[in-house]
Write an enzyme that holds these catalytic residues in place. Structure first.
Site, PDB file in Angstrom:
ATOM      1  N   LYS A 111       0.820  -1.221   0.000  1.00 36.47           N
ATOM      2  CA  LYS A 111       0.000   0.000   0.000  1.00 36.47           C
ATOM      3  C   LYS A 111       0.847   1.262   0.000  1.00 36.47           C
ATOM      4  CE  LYS A 111      -4.465  -1.489   1.673  1.00 36.47           C
ATOM      5  NZ  LYS A 111      -5.564  -1.268   2.602  1.00 36.47           N
ATOM      6  N   LYS A 194      -4.253  -9.532  -7.003  1.00 38.69           N
ATOM      7  CA  LYS A 194      -5.485  -9.712  -6.234  1.00 38.69           C
ATOM      8  C   LYS A 194      -6.600  -8.800  -6.767  1.00 38.69           C
ATOM      9  CE  LYS A 194      -5.574  -7.882  -2.148  1.00 38.69           C
ATOM     10  NZ  LYS A 194      -5.308  -7.486  -0.766  1.00 38.69           N
ATOM     11  N   LYS A 197     -10.360  -3.193  -4.507  1.00 41.45           N
ATOM     12  CA  LYS A 197     -11.182  -1.989  -4.670  1.00 41.45           C
ATOM     13  C   LYS A 197     -10.379  -0.864  -5.285  1.00 41.45           C
ATOM     14  CE  LYS A 197     -13.419  -2.921  -0.285  1.00 41.45           C
ATOM     15  NZ  LYS A 197     -13.222  -2.683   1.136  1.00 41.45           N
TER      16      LYS A 197
END
Ligand code: TYM
Length: 332
Positions: A111, A194, A197
């Protein structure tokens, strides 16, 4: 006693990965456990959020949980920021967890990316808050997708370290529940990533709010390889996109990957994809419809979250007080 805690972030639309990896299992586990399901808005602000969008997303995610079959009369459904004890216990865990433990967290690395120095401090200590979410209720089981496994290992480490530092048996060793044939649903355009969102392209995921047409289009355009479908699960090695679509089919139909392979052995992807789209629509359309109906009455959603938070506080507050006393906080 068996108690479940799990959470989902209110950051954008929920997708098929959230549904198959987590929420569908949450619904099923209600029959056998006392369950707390939390919309984790404190976690959401570890990345920049627009305040109005965050409130809306919190309601939308809550509506999806109810629409998917979580029963607020049976399970506790609430948003995290309404229960202050999460942040208070997280502070104590910030002082238990070691920097070296957090440095191993792969999700932070993903992230934060190359902008590590400008990531929020909250993003770095995020796993300590997650440990607090779970241990604040002395939850014993945590149903999640594969990607949360490392965070749950850290939760166990924090629980163990707290107990041994203070010579108590306060916190249980939580067990992850990673269930079903699709514990890690992959990106429809790249089977090595993956489903998420945050991916810029909406064609990489199926959202719980997608129309049947959108689902058909996305599955039609999903990446595949030139070979027909294999006869056995073994034939899916080195075929990430095929493995992903078959895994999704297996999960949606509550079947095994092996049996889906036998059923479609030698078929072309075009025929398989049509059946997959029908299956996805049959599963998701009722949830989408119910979600829209619930969102038409925002006051119902808000009331449900408020009542859920009250019930959560009734469990959390005594456990927080016990923890604070063990740590040595004077609270006459
Ligand atoms: P979040 O919001 O990213 O995802 C919610 C749940 O969905 C699962 N999931 C997936 N499962 C399969 N395939 C995928 N592609 C996929 N993407 C997401 C996640 O594993 C998760 O179970 N840190 C957590 C939220 C959290 C939490 C907690 C979870 C906060 N506190 C305490 C459990 C217990 C998160 O960001 O999930």
């Amino acid at each position: 006693m068996k108690r479940i805690f799990s959470g989902v972030q209110p950051t954008g639309n929920l997708h098929l990965g959230n549904y198959l990896g987590a929420i569908r299992n949450w619904v099923r586990l209600q029959a056998d456990y006392e369950c707390l399901y939390c919309v984790v808005d404190l976690h959401a602000i570890t990345m920049p959020q627009d305040p109005v969008a965050l409130k809306n997303a919190t309601r939308e995610v809550a509506a999806s949980l109810l629409a998917a079959g979580i029963d607020p009369a049976h399970s506790i459904v609430f948003n995290q920021s309404q229960v202050g004890a999460h942040a208070e216990l997280a502070w104590i865990f910030n002082c238990i967890a070691r920097i070296g433990w957090l440095n191993r967290m792969t999700q932070f690395k993903e992230k934060a990316g190359k902008q590590r120095d400008s990531a929020s401090a909250g993003l770095y200590i995020y796993p300590n808050l997650m440990a607090a979410d779970i241990l604040l209720y002395k939850a014993t089981h945590v149903p999640v997708g594969e990607d949360q496994k490392q965070h749950l290992e850290l939760t166990r480490q924090i629980a163990g370290s707290f107990n041994s530092t203070y010579g108590v048996e306060l916190f249980p060793m939580v067990e992850p529940l990673i269930l079903g044939a699709a514990t890690r649903v992959m990106n429809l355009r790249d089977g090595t990533k993956k489903m998420s969102k945050s991916d810029a392209s909406d064609f990489t995921r199926i959202n719980l709010t997608d129309s049947p047409d959108a689902i058909v289009q996305k599955i039609r355009k999903a990446k595949t390889d030139p070979n027909p479908l294999p006869e056995a699960a073994q034939g899916l090695e080195e075929r990430p996109e095929a493995a992903n679509l078959i895994g999704i089919f297996a999960a949606l139909s509550d079947d095994s990957v092996e049996s889906v392979c036998r059923r479609f052995a030698g078929a072309q992807f075009s025929a398989f994809k049509e059946q997959l789209a029908t299956l996805a629509i049959d599963t998701l359309a009722p949830i989408t419809g119910e979600m829209r109906r619930l969102l038409a009455d925002v006051s119902y959603i808000d009331r449900t979250l408020r009542e859920g938070a009250e019930k959560a506080r009734a469990i959390a507050d005594p456990i927080l007080r016990e923890t604070q006393s063990i740590v040595g906080f004077l609270r006459p």
